[in-house]
Each structure stands twice: as C-alpha cells, then as structure tokens.
Design a protein around this motif. Sequence first.
Motif, PDB file in Angstrom:
ATOM      1  N   ASP A 222      31.379 -79.705  57.443  1.00 34.39           N
ATOM      2  CA  ASP A 222      31.347 -78.254  57.293  1.00 34.39           C
ATOM      3  C   ASP A 222      32.755 -77.679  57.443  1.00 34.39           C
ATOM      4  O   ASP A 222      33.677 -78.365  57.895  1.00 34.39           O
ATOM      5  N   THR A 223      32.901 -76.412  57.090  1.00 32.15           N
ATOM      6  CA  THR A 223      34.207 -75.755  57.145  1.00 32.15           C
ATOM      7  C   THR A 223      34.254 -74.704  58.240  1.00 32.15           C
ATOM      8  O   THR A 223      33.368 -73.847  58.336  1.00 32.15           O
TER       9      THR A 223
ATOM     10  N   ILE B 123      35.437 -68.828  63.864  1.00 32.40           N
ATOM     11  CA  ILE B 123      35.511 -68.656  65.315  1.00 32.40           C
ATOM     12  C   ILE B 123      36.938 -68.287  65.668  1.00 32.40           C
ATOM     13  O   ILE B 123      37.889 -68.924  65.202  1.00 32.40           O
ATOM     14  N   THR B 124      37.089 -67.247  66.472  1.00 30.56           N
ATOM     15  CA  THR B 124      38.437 -66.764  66.735  1.00 30.56           C
ATOM     16  C   THR B 124      38.494 -65.952  68.016  1.00 30.56           C
ATOM     17  O   THR B 124      37.463 -65.507  68.540  1.00 30.56           O
TER      18      THR B 124
ATOM     19  N   PHE C 119      32.291 -76.143  71.920  1.00 30.97           N
ATOM     20  CA  PHE C 119      30.878 -75.832  72.128  1.00 30.97           C
ATOM     21  C   PHE C 119      30.260 -75.249  70.861  1.00 30.97           C
ATOM     22  O   PHE C 119      29.204 -75.699  70.395  1.00 30.97           O
ATOM     23  N   PHE C 120      30.914 -74.243  70.267  1.00 28.60           N
ATOM     24  CA  PHE C 120      30.335 -73.564  69.109  1.00 28.60           C
ATOM     25  C   PHE C 120      30.440 -74.398  67.835  1.00 28.60           C
ATOM     26  O   PHE C 120      29.539 -74.341  66.981  1.00 28.60           O
ATOM     27  N   ILE C 121      31.498 -75.172  67.692  1.00 24.98           N
ATOM     28  CA  ILE C 121      31.619 -76.026  66.504  1.00 24.98           C
ATOM     29  C   ILE C 121      30.523 -77.092  66.507  1.00 24.98           C
ATOM     30  O   ILE C 121      29.889 -77.361  65.486  1.00 24.98           O
ATOM     31  N   LYS C 122      30.281 -77.694  67.669  1.00 24.87           N
ATOM     32  CA  LYS C 122      29.193 -78.679  67.768  1.00 24.87           C
ATOM     33  C   LYS C 122      27.838 -78.025  67.557  1.00 24.87           C
ATOM     34  O   LYS C 122      26.965 -78.571  66.869  1.00 24.87           O
TER      35      LYS C 122
ATOM     36  N   ARG D  66      35.305 -81.856  61.085  1.00 30.90           N
ATOM     37  CA  ARG D  66      34.992 -80.666  60.298  1.00 30.90           C
ATOM     38  C   ARG D  66      36.243 -80.276  59.507  1.00 30.90           C
ATOM     39  O   ARG D  66      37.366 -80.428  59.990  1.00 30.90           O
ATOM     40  N   ASN D  67      36.053 -79.765  58.309  1.00 28.05           N
ATOM     41  CA  ASN D  67      37.167 -79.186  57.564  1.00 28.05           C
ATOM     42  C   ASN D  67      37.557 -77.876  58.243  1.00 28.05           C
ATOM     43  O   ASN D  67      36.691 -77.150  58.737  1.00 28.05           O
ATOM     44  N   TRP D  68      38.838 -77.573  58.274  1.00 29.10           N
ATOM     45  CA  TRP D  68      39.265 -76.367  58.974  1.00 29.10           C
ATOM     46  C   TRP D  68      40.425 -75.678  58.262  1.00 29.10           C
ATOM     47  O   TRP D  68      41.198 -76.294  57.544  1.00 29.10           O
TER      48      TRP D  68
END
Length: 325
Positions: A259-260, A43-44, A249-252, A280-282
Amino acid sequence: NYIKNKGELKLKLAYKTKHGKAFIGDSLELLKNLEPNSVNLVITSPPFALLRKKEYGNKNGEAYIEWLTQFAQAIKPILTEDGSFVIDMGGAYQKGKPVRSLYNYKVLIKFCDELGYNLAEEFFWYNSSKLPSPIEWVNKRKIRAKDSVDTVWWFSKSAFPKADVKKVLVPYSDRMKKLLKSKKHFYDPALRPSGHDISSGFNKDNGGAIPSNLLQIPNSDSNSNYLRFARKLHIKVHPARFPSKLPEFFIKYLTDPGDTVVDIFGGSNTTGMVAENLQRNWISCDLEQQYVAASVLRFTDEIEEGKAYYDSIMHDKAVDIISLF
C-alpha cells in the motif's frame, strides 16, 4: 511514477529508496499531482498552532485552521475509498491567559462538517517524556498541570476504512497471562450488565489484547542513526520529531504491504523510514531542504555514506539509496 505529468512542479526529488521518495517543496503541489484514489494512508504531524513562533514555521488561530484545511481538502480525492487520513495535533493555550485553545477541535468539526470526512476514531498520544509546558502556567505560576497528551484524529473517506486491529495487538496483562496459563475459569460465563457476553471461551489466547485509543509512547528515540550521525556531522536536525512507534501503529493497523503511505509534513521522515521497514510504498514532502537532506541519515548505517548523501541533496542532486530494510 507517483506523480502525473502536469507540467513543471514546484518540487524537487531529494532521494528515493526501494519503496519510497522524499521531496523538497510545497506539499499542496504534491497532492494536486497525485492520482485520484491512489493513496491508502496519509499520516502526518503538522506544525502545531503555537503562540510562540517555531523555526520550522507555524501559524495560530483561525488562520491556522484555514491553512490546514486546504491540505485536507486536497488529500480527500487522492485517498482510496477505504483510505485514511491520520493527523497528530498538539494542544495549545490562548494568548496571555491559562485557557486552552479549541483549535484542534475546530479542525475536527470543520473537516467532518464541511469537507465530508468521517471521524473513524479519536486517539490520544500520551508522551511521558514531554517537558513541562507552557512555562508560564506550569513552571512559574504552577496553576496548570503538564500538557502531555496530543489528540490524534483518524479521519476516513468512507464509514468503513481498511483496518485490522489484529495487526496491532498489545501484550496481555499479567492477570490475563495467568488466566491463559492456568487453563481454568476464574470467572462465571454470563451476560454482564454492561452488555458484554463473557463466554466460556474468554480465556482463549488470541496472541494479544486489543489496544486502547490511548497510545502511551515516549518520544525518546535518542539512539537512532539519524540523531547520532547528525551530532557527529554537526547537521541540524528537525526540532519536532514524533517517535517511530506512532506512525508504526497506524501503518500496521490501516494498511497492508504494498500500500501507499504519504506524509505531507515529512520533517525528519520518520514515517518514510517506518513505511520502508514495513514494505509499504511511501512519499514524504517537506518545505525545508536541510531537514529533508538530514532525514536521509535514517536510511544508512555508514556515517560517511550518510554525509555524502546529505551533501548531494544540499547541492540539489537527488540520490538513490539501496534500502537497508
């Protein structure tokens, strides 16, 4: 390790936390060295294709589309089969006239037709706090309305990416709350002309309503440690930050804990902070050392500690942060 051993990388580790790592350098190098099928969500928000040059770098026109395409091409192999690629794209005008650029739609078509992505869904981010722009057409000549909406494309590798809308339910409307509280039917259960089958169980409380694809999020994170500490320390912040609720919003919605998540234009690392908070791993990466160094302020609640971290990174020394979250 997140990165395979393929010799010397054009990347520097700036800092790491319990769940993530922030790098300084070329995101293409990062993407080329990530394991295939290892990332659940990219996501960016890339530098937009604006006509006026920004200090954080931006291209325009066809050159911009080609530049961005090389990143999308490198992202696809590292996504899991049920992974997603979400990209926030602001609008733009053509040079010298009040006519909209179609660059964001050209990006959409190119990614799907040429790179093989699926458009899982299009979202629109309405930023109520956005200043009137462009100045020439909106403020001066007053012939165009304020541009307050970004397009957010949700691309997926397969037709069925991981997604669970139950994780991003929104509060019920006052009318629905009244219906749930009354335990009565204020409607006739029936098949509507629209095709919706309104059953007798329509007034069941599911914990919230299904969100729409219009995300109404003001960009007003003015009280964050990042901004407060940066002002006090006279540290330059990234000029184009998106609000934490957008990646949240999108990560949830599209990932699970463990997850990564990757942000290839990390900027002030809002994505990393949110991912850390959600376990989450990032991985975050940005070309500008100063912006990455300043982003470390998001991960501390002590200004002196933040200054020490910032100074270390600016002197090319990676730091290890004990997570706040």
